[in-house]
Each structure stands twice: as C-alpha cells, then as structure tokens.
Design an enzyme around this catalytic site. Structure first.
Site, PDB file in Angstrom:
ATOM      1  N   GLU A  83      79.537  11.155 -25.194  1.00  0.00           N
ATOM      2  CA  GLU A  83      80.522  11.605 -26.195  1.00  0.00           C
ATOM      3  C   GLU A  83      79.892  12.717 -27.042  1.00  0.00           C
ATOM      4  OE1 GLU A  83      82.518   8.319 -28.141  1.00  0.00           O
ATOM      5  OE2 GLU A  83      83.343   9.665 -29.650  1.00  0.00           O
ATOM      6  N   LYS A 270      83.807   0.196 -33.210  1.00  0.00           N
ATOM      7  CA  LYS A 270      83.501   1.057 -32.051  1.00  0.00           C
ATOM      8  C   LYS A 270      82.658   2.231 -32.515  1.00  0.00           C
ATOM      9  CE  LYS A 270      84.203   4.409 -28.834  1.00  0.00           C
ATOM     10  NZ  LYS A 270      83.906   5.851 -28.954  1.00  0.00           N
ATOM     11  N   ASP A 286      70.094  -3.829 -22.243  1.00  0.00           N
ATOM     12  CA  ASP A 286      71.334  -4.295 -21.622  1.00  0.00           C
ATOM     13  C   ASP A 286      72.476  -4.146 -22.634  1.00  0.00           C
ATOM     14  OD1 ASP A 286      73.456  -5.849 -20.729  1.00  0.00           O
ATOM     15  OD2 ASP A 286      72.180  -7.371 -19.824  1.00  0.00           O
ATOM     16  N   HIS A 384      84.983  16.642 -34.044  1.00  0.00           N
ATOM     17  CA  HIS A 384      85.072  16.238 -32.647  1.00  0.00           C
ATOM     18  C   HIS A 384      85.472  17.399 -31.759  1.00  0.00           C
ATOM     19  CE1 HIS A 384      85.251  11.700 -31.974  1.00  0.00           C
ATOM     20  NE2 HIS A 384      84.514  11.935 -33.026  1.00  0.00           N
TER      21      HIS A 384
HETATM   22  P1  NDP Z   1      62.420 -10.023 -17.356  1.00  0.00           P
HETATM   23  O1  NDP Z   1      62.969 -10.944 -16.337  1.00  0.00           O
HETATM   24  O2  NDP Z   1      61.952  -8.701 -16.857  1.00  0.00           O
HETATM   25  O3  NDP Z   1      61.255 -10.811 -18.098  1.00  0.00           O
HETATM   26  C1  NDP Z   1      60.411 -10.223 -19.032  1.00  0.00           C
HETATM   27  C2  NDP Z   1      59.164  -9.694 -18.324  1.00  0.00           C
HETATM   28  O4  NDP Z   1      58.367  -9.011 -19.248  1.00  0.00           O
HETATM   29  C3  NDP Z   1      58.361 -10.819 -17.726  1.00  0.00           C
HETATM   30  O5  NDP Z   1      57.971 -10.438 -16.429  1.00  0.00           O
HETATM   31  C4  NDP Z   1      57.145 -10.870 -18.635  1.00  0.00           C
HETATM   32  O6  NDP Z   1      55.984 -11.193 -17.949  1.00  0.00           O
HETATM   33  C5  NDP Z   1      57.033  -9.445 -19.088  1.00  0.00           C
HETATM   34  N1  NDP Z   1      56.319  -9.275 -20.356  1.00  0.00           N
HETATM   35  C6  NDP Z   1      55.251  -8.450 -20.523  1.00  0.00           C
HETATM   36  N2  NDP Z   1      54.838  -8.466 -21.803  1.00  0.00           N
HETATM   37  C7  NDP Z   1      55.649  -9.315 -22.473  1.00  0.00           C
HETATM   38  C8  NDP Z   1      55.733  -9.726 -23.836  1.00  0.00           C
HETATM   39  N3  NDP Z   1      54.874  -9.278 -24.749  1.00  0.00           N
HETATM   40  N4  NDP Z   1      56.725 -10.569 -24.202  1.00  0.00           N
HETATM   41  C9  NDP Z   1      57.601 -11.018 -23.278  1.00  0.00           C
HETATM   42  N5  NDP Z   1      57.567 -10.689 -21.947  1.00  0.00           N
HETATM   43  C10 NDP Z   1      56.595  -9.844 -21.550  1.00  0.00           C
HETATM   44  O7  NDP Z   1      63.438  -9.701 -18.516  1.00  0.00           O
HETATM   45  P2  NDP Z   1      64.200 -10.646 -19.495  1.00  0.00           P
HETATM   46  O8  NDP Z   1      63.856 -12.090 -19.313  1.00  0.00           O
HETATM   47  O9  NDP Z   1      64.010 -10.058 -20.838  1.00  0.00           O
HETATM   48  O10 NDP Z   1      65.706 -10.483 -19.019  1.00  0.00           O
HETATM   49  C11 NDP Z   1      66.364  -9.260 -19.245  1.00  0.00           C
HETATM   50  C12 NDP Z   1      67.125  -8.890 -17.995  1.00  0.00           C
HETATM   51  O11 NDP Z   1      68.014  -9.936 -17.624  1.00  0.00           O
HETATM   52  C13 NDP Z   1      67.965  -7.665 -18.221  1.00  0.00           C
HETATM   53  O12 NDP Z   1      67.847  -6.848 -17.083  1.00  0.00           O
HETATM   54  C14 NDP Z   1      69.386  -8.240 -18.307  1.00  0.00           C
HETATM   55  O13 NDP Z   1      70.327  -7.268 -17.926  1.00  0.00           O
HETATM   56  C15 NDP Z   1      69.312  -9.387 -17.357  1.00  0.00           C
HETATM   57  N6  NDP Z   1      70.258 -10.491 -17.483  1.00  0.00           N
HETATM   58  C16 NDP Z   1      71.106 -10.631 -18.548  1.00  0.00           C
HETATM   59  C17 NDP Z   1      71.970 -11.696 -18.639  1.00  0.00           C
HETATM   60  C18 NDP Z   1      72.823 -11.824 -19.857  1.00  0.00           C
HETATM   61  O14 NDP Z   1      72.628 -11.099 -20.812  1.00  0.00           O
HETATM   62  N7  NDP Z   1      73.783 -12.738 -19.889  1.00  0.00           N
HETATM   63  C19 NDP Z   1      72.030 -12.711 -17.581  1.00  0.00           C
HETATM   64  C20 NDP Z   1      71.052 -12.496 -16.539  1.00  0.00           C
HETATM   65  C21 NDP Z   1      70.212 -11.430 -16.491  1.00  0.00           C
HETATM   66  P3  NDP Z   1      55.589 -12.720 -17.608  1.00  0.00           P
HETATM   67  O15 NDP Z   1      56.684 -13.251 -16.735  1.00  0.00           O
HETATM   68  O16 NDP Z   1      54.301 -12.595 -16.929  1.00  0.00           O
HETATM   69  O17 NDP Z   1      55.503 -13.449 -18.905  1.00  0.00           O
END
Ligand code: NDP
Length: 434
Positions: A83, A270, A286, A384
C-alpha cells in the site's frame, strides 16, 4: 546511528537511500552490498523447501520508516507492504510524536497458551479438580515433550482450566479446556506449544476421563501484551484549516466513535494493522497469527472496539495509547531462512522478542495517529492519491523518469484514474517523439 545521513530520505535515488543507511550505521557493508546487488530474493531451493508445490516468489516492496524514537532510542523500521502511503504516513507520524519525546512502551511477561480441549467429560467438576491437583505433573510432562526450550530458560510454567459451556442455545455440549502457560523465549512458539500439547494430551485424558479433541496453541495471546503511549504537544497538531486544539479534539472524538461503532472500529483498527503487519511481514513473522489475535483482543469486552485510546492531559496535549497481543518471534519459522527477514532484523539491530514487540506496538500507534489525523483534517485521499499516482502511472505503462512525470501531472488532475494516467503518458511519449 547518525540520522543526519537520513534527511530528505524520500527524495534520494534507490542507490543513495541504501548508501545513506550504510553511512548512518543502520546497515553493514555486507548488507549494503546485498541490497545493491539485489541478492535478497529467496532462491528456488529455499522456496522449494519452505512450502509445498512451490513455483515462484511473490515479491512485496520493503522500505524503511524513519524518525522513530522508542524508549529514547532512535530506530529505522523495516516495513514490507504494497500500500503506497503507509511508510510515508508512518514516518510523518513518528516525526510529530518524536517532537513530544517519542514512544514509551511496556511489555507483559511473554507467555503463550496451549490448549488441550476435551469432549465427553462425564464429571466436569471432578475433572477440573484432578487437573488442578496435577498442575506440577502436567507442567513436567509438557517440558519433557520439548526439553530444549527448558534448556534455553523457558518451558511450561502453569496450568489453568476452563469449562466451555454453550451460550448460543444451539445444543452444543459442554467441553473442558486445559490451558498450559508456556514461556517460549525468543520463538513465537506455535510448534513448541503444539508439540507440548500433543505430548500431554494422553495424560490429560487420564486425569479427566474425557477424549482430547484439540491439541494446539491459542492465537489469542492474552499473556503476551505490549503497550505504547505517546504525548503530542497540542501546537504540533495545527493544520492550515484547524487549530491544534481542534485537531486534538477531533482525534479524540473520532476514536470515541470507533469505540462505540464496530463499523468504524474495524476500519480504525485496519489502519493500525497497516503498520503492524508491514513490520510483522518484514521480520518474517506470522501475520495471520497476529491479525487473528489482535482482532479477538479488540472484541474482549463483547463488542469489537477501537484498539487505541486518545485523550488529553492537563497541559492540553494529545495522549495516545495502544495495547496489542504480539506473540512474535526473533527465531524460528522462516525468520532465519528468509534473506529479507534477516536484513529486517539487522536493520533493527537484532532486537530480542520483547523489544520487537515494543517496536511493533509503537508503529501501530503511529499509524493510527497518522490515519485519524488525516481523516479529521484534510481527509485521507489527498495523501493517498498523491502516492497512488505513481502506481497508476506504472499500471498505465510508464517506465523510468516517466513514472514520476505522469504521477506529478496526475496529482494535479481532477480525475486521478488509470485512463487519465494513460492519456498523460501518451501525451508525454508524443512530445518525446517530436
Ligand atoms: P519453530 O518450530 O521454528 O521453533 C523455534 C525454533 O527456534 C526451534 O528450533 C528452537 O530450537 C529455535 N531457537 C533458537 N534459539 C531459540 C531461543 N532463544 N528461544 C526459542 N527458540 C529458539 O517455530 P515456532 O515454534 O516459534 O513456531 C512458529 C511457526 O509455526 C511459524 O512458522 C508459524 O507460522 C507456525 N504455526 C503457527 C500456528 C498458529 O499460529 N496457529 C500453527 C502451527 C504452526 P530448539 O528446538 O533447539 O529449542
């Protein structure tokens, strides 16, 4: 950051803009080179691994909003948005708000909520008691399901339980929802939380005698809130037509309308999300999750309302406040994969998730100020259409210098539409040929 290099940024050429971000200390030499060589596109291999049935990249323009002072720190804010007027409005609002000291922010604890929702629970009250008594064991089992987040200092913290009763008279049975409150550290945490919920579901079934129907996080992140406030000196609000006091009062009144009228509130909010989403997208977060949570939060009283509050203080200055649920991450998802998202985090100097929340809520407040101020003064179309003129010029087929030339003539025209843009371009090309 040396902001002197950023003055009149919008007037600079693309190369000058990138150069000035480097000179101002916003980006490194390596980031400057990537921007200059336009190598921030997703490559095919990465795209192919990110989603199913990948065919190409869908590009959005990414720019920077300037003039932000958040908790006394100057920041340049990356925004990805199609936009035309959003970044200009954001920078304009941040400048006025900066003249009153900028944004002050607070954040709540960052906890996500996972839900195991059960059906067929025969004795609901006994089930609630059993879950409450087993809180520690549930927390431990959730943590066993995702041990790495515990090692990082996070993990499940507490449990609560809700009886979900039908309030619609449509014969929906009663469900039981067990909430686990989880510190996901720097991640948004959807996958972390979902893994935990699937891990504990059999134990919750045992405790309640019910059947687990749903095992997933809620995007209604009421335990991950960020608030921004600002105070704008009333004299800064003056326009050609209105005094500062009039503009202030009209902004307050417009927000009162958005507080009591859902039809207006949706549009008001919005405008907030124009800024919020642009930063969410730029930082690889996300945006569906944030959108869903924010609009639910706007309805928390039972009616959809304005998310911002505008009032005046004892000095007569305009005071703004915005609170949003912002379960964003600085790791995970596509954040460390997408090259432009990585650049966005670098532009923000790699903030922790708490700080990124503070930044995003401030952008939302600025965006709301810009939109409502324009609406209650000159109207929104002037700004706009001025910026939209360039998009019309491109749609009409203008290239190179012709884009700006067509846009400039179009801005002065009575009818700012595609046909007019095409006619202007034809005239210009005619002159050029002669
Ligand atoms: P991830 O599955 O990528 O998990 C976080 C990753 O970051 C893990 O691999 C973790 O490593 C790593 N990590 C590294 N440093 C850190 C830190 N300091 N703190 C936390 N984690 C760390 O992402 P999310 O669990 O955040 O999930 C987000 C994703 O899920 C987005 O893509 C979203 O679109 C999607 N999603 C959303 C839904 C919803 O909103 N309803 C439903 C399903 C999926 P380690 O594992 O080694 O700890």
């Amino acid at each position: 950051m040396d902001t002197t290099h950023l003055s009149k940024f919008y007037k600079k050429s693309h190369t000058e803009k990138i150069d000035s971000l480097f000179l101002a200390g916003v980006i490194s030499k390596k980031e400057k080179d990537s921007l200059m060589s336009q190598s921030l596109e997703l490559d095919v291999e990465t795209g192919n691994n990110m989603i199913e049935n990948y065919i190409c990249n869908y590009s959005l323009p990414m720019g920077v909003a300037l003039n932000y002072v958040i908790d006394k720190e100057e920041l340049v804010i990356p925004m990805a948005i199609e936009e035309p007027s959003v970044i200009a409005a954001s920078s304009f609002a941040a400048k006025i708000i900066g003249s009153g000291g900028g944004f002050k922010t607070t954040v709540s604890q960052r906890q996500m909520i996972g839900q195991v929702t059960l059906k067929n629970v025969d004795d609901i009250h006994a089930a609630v008691k059993n879950v409450e008594e087993a809180e520690q064991a549930i927390v431990e089992r959730a943590n066993e399901a995702y041990p790495s987040i515990v090692k990082r200092g996070g993990g499940a913290r507490s449990v609560s339980v809700r009886i979900l009763e039908d309030d619609t008279d449509s014969g929906i049975p009663t469900f039981l929802s067990v909430h686990v409150h989880i510190d996901t550290q720097e991640a948004m945490g959807a996958n972390i939380v979902n893994t935990m919920m699937e891990g504990i579901a059999p134990y919750i079934e045992e405790l309640t005698g019910g059947k687990a129907l749903l095992r997933i996080l809620t995007n209604y992140a009421t335990e991950c809130l960020a608030t921004a406030t600002c105070e704008i000196p009333v004299h800064k609000l003056k326009t050609g037509e209105f005094s500062g006091e009039e503009v202030r009062d009209r902004i307050i009144e417009a927000t009162q309308v958005a507080t009591i009228d859902p039809y207006r509130a949706v549009t008001h909010n919005k405008g907030i999300m124009n800024g919020v989403d642009a930063v969410i997208v730029a930082t690889g977060n996300d945006w569906r999750a944030i959108e869903a949570g924010v609009h639910a939060y706007a309805s928390r009283s039972g009616q959809y309302r304005s998310l911002t509050k505008w009032s005046k203080n004892d000095k007569g200055d305009l005071v703004g406040e915005l609170t949003l649920p912002l379960p964003i991450g600085t790791v995970g998802g596509s954040i460390s994969i997408h090259p432009a998202a990585k650049l966005a985090h670098a532009i923000l100097n790699h903030p922790k998730a708490h700080k990124l929340e503070r930044i995003i809520v401030s952008v939302g407040l600025a965006q709301n100020f810009a939109a409502v101020r324009a609406l209650v003064t000159e109207g929104i179309q002037k700004g706009h259409m001025g910026l939209h003129a360039r998009s019309l010029a491109i749609s009409a087929g203008a290239k190179g210098d012709h884009v700006q030339q067509v846009a400039d003539i179009l801005k002065k025209s009575k009818h700012k539409n595609l046909q007019r843009a095409k006619n202007i371009l034809l005239n210009l090309l005619d002159e050029f040929d002669r």
